[in-house]
Design a protein around this motif. Structure first.
Motif, mmCIF file in Angstrom:
data_model
loop_
_atom_site.group_PDB
_atom_site.id
_atom_site.type_symbol
_atom_site.label_atom_id
_atom_site.label_comp_id
_atom_site.label_asym_id
_atom_site.label_seq_id
_atom_site.Cartn_x
_atom_site.Cartn_y
_atom_site.Cartn_z
ATOM 1 N N TRP A 64 0.897 -1.160 -0.079
ATOM 2 C CA TRP A 64 0.021 0.045 0.043
ATOM 3 C C TRP A 64 0.876 1.265 0.135
ATOM 4 O O TRP A 64 2.057 1.230 0.383
ATOM 5 C CB TRP A 64 -0.860 -0.044 1.268
ATOM 6 C CG TRP A 64 -0.420 -0.044 2.446
ATOM 7 C CD1 TRP A 64 0.143 0.722 3.425
ATOM 8 C CD2 TRP A 64 -0.278 -1.399 3.226
ATOM 9 N NE1 TRP A 64 0.534 0.121 4.432
ATOM 10 C CE2 TRP A 64 0.605 -1.111 4.461
ATOM 11 C CE3 TRP A 64 -0.306 -2.657 2.993
ATOM 12 C CZ2 TRP A 64 0.788 -2.035 5.351
ATOM 13 C CZ3 TRP A 64 0.183 -3.654 3.777
ATOM 14 C CH2 TRP A 64 0.926 -3.431 5.121
ATOM 15 N N THR A 65 0.352 2.412 -0.388
ATOM 16 C CA THR A 65 1.110 3.688 -0.620
ATOM 17 C C THR A 65 0.516 4.849 0.113
ATOM 18 O O THR A 65 1.209 5.967 0.009
ATOM 19 C CB THR A 65 0.921 3.901 -1.948
ATOM 20 O OG1 THR A 65 -0.203 4.134 -2.430
ATOM 21 C CG2 THR A 65 1.758 3.000 -3.185
ATOM 22 N N ASP A 66 -0.333 4.427 1.128
ATOM 23 C CA ASP A 66 -0.788 5.610 1.758
ATOM 24 C C ASP A 66 -0.057 6.030 3.286
ATOM 25 O O ASP A 66 -0.472 6.818 4.058
ATOM 26 C CB ASP A 66 -2.236 5.365 2.428
ATOM 27 C CG ASP A 66 -2.469 4.128 3.226
ATOM 28 O OD1 ASP A 66 -1.377 3.448 3.599
ATOM 29 O OD2 ASP A 66 -3.582 3.813 3.438
ATOM 30 N N GLY A 67 1.235 5.093 3.281
ATOM 31 C CA GLY A 67 2.102 5.584 4.626
ATOM 32 C C GLY A 67 1.574 4.629 5.871
ATOM 33 O O GLY A 67 2.234 5.019 6.832
ATOM 34 N N ALA A 68 0.336 4.106 5.814
ATOM 35 C CA ALA A 68 0.031 3.452 6.988
ATOM 36 C C ALA A 68 1.034 2.376 7.423
ATOM 37 O O ALA A 68 1.650 1.624 6.556
ATOM 38 C CB ALA A 68 -1.352 2.700 6.859
ATOM 39 N N PRO A 69 1.195 2.279 8.855
ATOM 40 C CA PRO A 69 2.388 1.225 9.253
ATOM 41 C C PRO A 69 1.676 -0.038 9.030
ATOM 42 O O PRO A 69 0.460 -0.453 8.721
ATOM 43 C CB PRO A 69 2.322 1.538 10.718
ATOM 44 C CG PRO A 69 1.318 2.391 10.933
ATOM 45 C CD PRO A 69 0.322 2.932 9.939
#
Length: 89
Positions: A64-69
């Motif tokens: 994923w690319t949303d920066g969520a850990p």
């Protein structure tokens, strides 16, 4: 599973790629089952399982690319998903 979060396969994979990788994973899991007392075969089979899981996006770099850990393998109760997980168990 047992209160842990597990990463899903990358939904961006094509149907064909996903099907091929799942087939590879299942073959590798059968190889683990069949390796039994053969240490070298077991090592190779486990490496094949890991490689298939990385290719599927279940391990390795996040897809994923949303920066969520990445909370893969974390106890759900210790993550921001605790309330959600409590409702699905």
């Amino acid at each position: 599973m047992r209160g842990r979060l597990w990463r899903a396969a990358n939904p961006g994979l094509s149907r064909e790629d996903r099907d091929r990788l799942v087939a590879d994973l299942m073959a590798a899991r059968r190889a683990v089952r069949d390796a039994k007392d053969d240490e070298e075969a077991m090592k190779a089979a486990r490496a094949a399982v890991h490689a298939a899981k990385v290719a599927l996006g279940e391990r390795g770099p996040v897809w994923w690319t949303d920066g969520a850990p990445d909370y893969n393998r974390h106890m759900a109760r210790n993550t921001p998903y605790a309330d959600w997980a409590a409702g699905v168990e």
